[in-house]
Motif scaffolding. Structure first.
Motif, PDB file in Angstrom:
ATOM      1  N   GLY A 115     -53.834 -59.250   4.188  1.00  0.00           N
ATOM      2  CA  GLY A 115     -55.148 -58.634   4.063  1.00  0.00           C
ATOM      3  C   GLY A 115     -55.094 -57.120   4.118  1.00  0.00           C
ATOM      4  N   THR A 116     -56.077 -56.494   3.490  1.00  0.00           N
ATOM      5  CA  THR A 116     -56.214 -55.049   3.517  1.00  0.00           C
ATOM      6  C   THR A 116     -57.697 -54.707   3.696  1.00  0.00           C
ATOM      7  N   GLN A 117     -57.979 -53.758   4.575  1.00  0.00           N
ATOM      8  CA  GLN A 117     -59.359 -53.425   4.909  1.00  0.00           C
ATOM      9  C   GLN A 117     -59.966 -52.511   3.853  1.00  0.00           C
ATOM     10  N   VAL A 118     -61.170 -52.866   3.423  1.00  0.00           N
ATOM     11  CA  VAL A 118     -61.967 -52.014   2.544  1.00  0.00           C
ATOM     12  C   VAL A 118     -63.266 -51.705   3.277  1.00  0.00           C
ATOM     13  N   THR A 119     -63.547 -50.420   3.434  1.00  0.00           N
ATOM     14  CA  THR A 119     -64.761 -49.992   4.107  1.00  0.00           C
ATOM     15  C   THR A 119     -65.529 -49.058   3.184  1.00  0.00           C
ATOM     16  N   VAL A 120     -66.787 -49.398   2.925  1.00  0.00           N
ATOM     17  CA  VAL A 120     -67.647 -48.589   2.059  1.00  0.00           C
ATOM     18  C   VAL A 120     -68.729 -47.971   2.924  1.00  0.00           C
ATOM     19  N   SER A 121     -68.756 -46.653   2.966  1.00  0.00           N
ATOM     20  CA  SER A 121     -69.721 -45.950   3.798  1.00  0.00           C
ATOM     21  C   SER A 121     -70.971 -45.612   2.991  1.00  0.00           C
ATOM     22  N   SER A 122     -72.110 -45.648   3.665  1.00  0.00           N
ATOM     23  CA  SER A 122     -73.385 -45.363   2.986  1.00  0.00           C
ATOM     24  C   SER A 122     -73.726 -43.881   3.061  1.00  0.00           C
TER      25      SER A 122
END
Length: 122
Positions: A115-122
């Motif tokens: 797994g690899t973390q994807v974080t999308v900030s607003s």
């Protein structure tokens, strides 16, 4: 047996893009249907893209259709996921997985990456 290693995750702003890559070991990569899945905290693992053995057939759920593109290279043993127009709801750990059959069900996939973390900030 297939070993899978994902890369390319990270932090991106709302509306941005990321490209995930999954490197597979083993000479039988071309015999497997490959899928990308994601799991957000407190939610079930869900499919985001599937590609057939030769790459001629793909599947996307409505939630990512038109924004995500899966591709594979059976010489380099790589399956990629191009993600465009990302939004905070896309934040999750993304996994690649392999199975001998055409399916979108996580439980039917035999091999998984870490797994690899994807974080999308607003």
């Amino acid at each position: 047996q297939v070993q899978l290693v994902e890369s390319g995750g990270g932090l991106v702003q709302d509306g941005g893009s990321l490209r995930l890559s999954c490197a597979a070991s083993g000479r039988t990569f071309r015999n497997y249907v490959m899928g990308w899945f994601r799991q957000a905290p407190g939610k079930e693992r869900e499919v985001v893209a599937v590609i057939s053995r030769a790459g001629s057939r793909t599947y996307y759920p409505d939630s990512v259709k038109g924004r995500f593109t899966i591709s594979r290279d059976n010489v380099k043993n790589i399956v990629d996921l191009q993600m465009n127009s990302l939004n905070p709801e896309d934040t999750a750990v993304y996994y690649c997985a392999a199975t001998p059959e055409w399916t979108m069900t996580p439980g039917s996939y035999h091999y998984w990456g870490q797994g690899t973390q994807v974080t999308v900030s607003s």
